[in-house]
Write an enzyme that holds these catalytic residues in place. Structure first.
Site, PDB file in Angstrom:
ATOM      1  N   GLY A  12      90.019 -19.545 -55.019  1.00 39.15           N
ATOM      2  CA  GLY A  12      91.231 -19.371 -55.822  1.00 39.15           C
ATOM      3  C   GLY A  12      92.535 -19.430 -55.037  1.00 39.15           C
ATOM      4  N   ASN A  14      94.387 -22.015 -54.755  1.00 39.85           N
ATOM      5  CA  ASN A  14      95.334 -22.763 -55.608  1.00 39.85           C
ATOM      6  C   ASN A  14      95.840 -21.891 -56.750  1.00 39.85           C
ATOM      7  OD1 ASN A  14      95.554 -25.716 -54.664  1.00 39.85           O
ATOM      8  ND2 ASN A  14      93.381 -25.193 -54.444  1.00 39.85           N
ATOM      9  N   ILE A  96      81.695 -30.182 -64.687  1.00 37.22           N
ATOM     10  CA  ILE A  96      82.236 -31.225 -65.560  1.00 37.22           C
ATOM     11  C   ILE A  96      82.413 -30.618 -66.951  1.00 37.22           C
ATOM     12  CG2 ILE A  96      81.781 -33.465 -66.625  1.00 37.22           C
ATOM     13  CD1 ILE A  96      79.950 -34.104 -64.336  1.00 37.22           C
ATOM     14  N   LEU A  97      83.493 -30.976 -67.611  1.00 37.73           N
ATOM     15  CA  LEU A  97      83.694 -30.527 -68.989  1.00 37.73           C
ATOM     16  C   LEU A  97      83.416 -31.697 -69.924  1.00 37.73           C
ATOM     17  CD1 LEU A  97      86.897 -28.373 -68.509  1.00 37.73           C
ATOM     18  CD2 LEU A  97      84.533 -27.601 -68.775  1.00 37.73           C
ATOM     19  N   ASN A 111      93.252 -31.484 -63.661  1.00 39.03           N
ATOM     20  CA  ASN A 111      92.355 -31.100 -62.574  1.00 39.03           C
ATOM     21  C   ASN A 111      92.959 -31.502 -61.232  1.00 39.03           C
ATOM     22  OD1 ASN A 111      89.778 -30.283 -61.346  1.00 39.03           O
ATOM     23  ND2 ASN A 111      89.456 -32.480 -60.997  1.00 39.03           N
ATOM     24  N   HIS A 113      92.180 -32.681 -57.395  1.00 39.30           N
ATOM     25  CA  HIS A 113      91.128 -33.321 -56.585  1.00 39.30           C
ATOM     26  C   HIS A 113      91.669 -33.562 -55.174  1.00 39.30           C
ATOM     27  CE1 HIS A 113      87.791 -35.730 -55.363  1.00 39.30           C
ATOM     28  NE2 HIS A 113      88.472 -36.860 -55.335  1.00 39.30           N
ATOM     29  N   ASP A 153      86.363 -35.987 -61.456  1.00 37.76           N
ATOM     30  CA  ASP A 153      87.527 -36.333 -60.632  1.00 37.76           C
ATOM     31  C   ASP A 153      88.110 -37.699 -60.974  1.00 37.76           C
ATOM     32  OD1 ASP A 153      87.410 -33.874 -59.298  1.00 37.76           O
ATOM     33  OD2 ASP A 153      85.897 -34.620 -57.923  1.00 37.76           O
ATOM     34  N   GLU A 182      97.761 -29.417 -51.526  1.00 34.85           N
ATOM     35  CA  GLU A 182      97.266 -29.002 -52.844  1.00 34.85           C
ATOM     36  C   GLU A 182      98.106 -27.870 -53.412  1.00 34.85           C
ATOM     37  OE1 GLU A 182      92.669 -29.448 -53.565  1.00 34.85           O
ATOM     38  OE2 GLU A 182      93.036 -28.007 -51.972  1.00 34.85           O
TER      39      GLU A 182
HETATM   40  C1  GRF Z   1      90.178 -27.268 -53.625  1.00 33.22           C
HETATM   41  O1  GRF Z   1      90.145 -28.048 -52.445  1.00 33.22           O
HETATM   42  C2  GRF Z   1      90.044 -28.135 -54.838  1.00 33.22           C
HETATM   43  O2  GRF Z   1      90.749 -29.328 -54.762  1.00 33.22           O
HETATM   44  C3  GRF Z   1      88.563 -28.384 -54.817  1.00 33.22           C
HETATM   45  O3  GRF Z   1      88.011 -27.130 -54.517  1.00 33.22           O
HETATM   46  C4  GRF Z   1      88.934 -26.411 -53.703  1.00 33.22           C
HETATM   47  C5  GRF Z   1      89.202 -25.095 -54.370  1.00 33.22           C
HETATM   48  O4  GRF Z   1      89.966 -24.249 -53.568  1.00 33.22           O
HETATM   49  N1  GRF Z   1      88.101 -28.989 -56.016  1.00 33.22           N
HETATM   50  P1  GRF Z   1      90.481 -22.851 -54.109  1.00 33.22           P
HETATM   51  O5  GRF Z   1      89.368 -22.187 -54.887  1.00 33.22           O
HETATM   52  O6  GRF Z   1      91.689 -23.108 -54.985  1.00 33.22           O
HETATM   53  O7  GRF Z   1      90.850 -22.077 -52.881  1.00 33.22           O
END
Ligand code: GRF
Length: 199
Positions: A12, A14, A96-97, A111, A113, A153, A182
Site C-alpha cells: 500500500g 501507492n 483481474i476484474l 490501474n 502498472h 495491465d 509511481e
Molecule cells: C506497485 O509496483 C504496483 O504498480 C504493482 O504492485 C506494486 C504495489 O505496491 N502492481 P504498493 O502495494 O502500492 O506498495
C-alpha cells in the site's frame, strides 16, 4: 468533494502516496474506503491509521463458500458501489476484474502498472524489465496508469512516464526509482481525472 475507493492487495505504498497528498491538500478528493482482497495487507493498517474505512473480500473464501469467480466480482462491485465512488483506483491490486465488476463501473476504474503500455503485463514487471535491459532488449522502462479492461495491465492509457535504467542499476535501485515515479503518477492521474480547476 469527489470520492475515490482504493483497491489494494499488499504493502500500500501507492495508497500512502494518495493519503499523504490528500492530507497535504495537494489532492482535493476524499478516500472514502480502502478494499483489500488480502486480510493481512499492510495497506489496511495505513488506511486505518488515516481513519479511512476498510473492507476485505478474499477470493479464496468466496470460492470456499461455494461462490464463483464472477460472483466475487459482482459482490466486490456491490461493496464498492455502496461508497458511491467517482473513481476506483487499483493501486497494487493483484486480481483481474471481470465483467461482473466492470459492467457496473464502465470507465470508472484505473490501474497502476510499473512498466510502459504493452510491456511486461502481470506480476514482477520491474524484475522482468531489469532482466530485459541486461539482455539489451530495452533501453528504459516506465510507469503507466490506464483504464481497467478485462485484460491484465491493458486498457486506454490515462498517463505514463518513462523511467531510465542505468547499466550499474541493481534490481533494488531500479525498483526504488520506479516506485518513486509511481507514487507521483498515481496522484497526478487522480488529479487529472477528478481535479477541479474552476476556482
Ligand atoms: C506497485 O509496483 C504496483 O504498480 C504493482 O504492485 C506494486 C504495489 O505496491 N502492481 P504498493 O502495494 O502500492 O506498495
Amino acid at each position: 468533494m469527489k470520492r475515490i475507493v482504493v483497491l489494494i492487495s499488499g504493502n500500500g505504498s501507492n495508497l500512502q502516496a494518495l493519503i499523504d497528498s490528500v492530507a497535504a491538500g495537494v489532492l482535493d478528493v476524499e478516500i472514502v474506503a480502502v478494499v483489500s482482497n488480502k486480510a493481512d495487507a499492510y495497506g489496511l493498517t495505513r488506511a486505518q491509521a488515516a481513519g479511512i474505512p476498510t473492507e476485505i473480500l478474499d477470493l479464496g473464501e468466496v470460492l470456499a463458500d461455494g461462490g464463483s469467480r464472477d460472483g466475487f466480482d459482482v459482490e466486490l462491485a456491490g461493496m464498492i458501489a455502496s461508497y458511491q465512488p467517482d473513481l476506483i483506483v487499483l493501486a497494487g491490486w493483484m486480481l483481474i476484474l471481470g465483467e461482473g465488476f466492470l459492467d457496473r463501473f464502465p470507465d470508472r476504474a484505473i490501474n497502476l502498472h510499473p512498466a510502459m503500455p504493452g510491456a511486461f503485463p502481470g506480476t514482477d514487471a520491474i524484475r522482468r524489465a531489469h532482466e530485459a535491459f541486461q539482455r539489451g532488449e530495452i533501453k528504459r522502462t516506465g510507469v503507466m496508469i490506464h483504464r481497467v479492461v478485462p485484460e491484465v495491465d491493458a486498457g486506454p492509457v490515462v498517463t505514463m512516464e518513462p523511467v531510465p535504467i542505468f547499466p550499474e542499476d541493481s534490481l533494488e535501485e531500479l525498483e526504488e526509482r520506479v516506485h518513486l515515479v509511481e507514487h507521483n503518477l498515481i496522484v497526478a492521474a487522480v488529479d487529472l481525472l477528478l481535479g477541479d480547476y474552476e476556482d
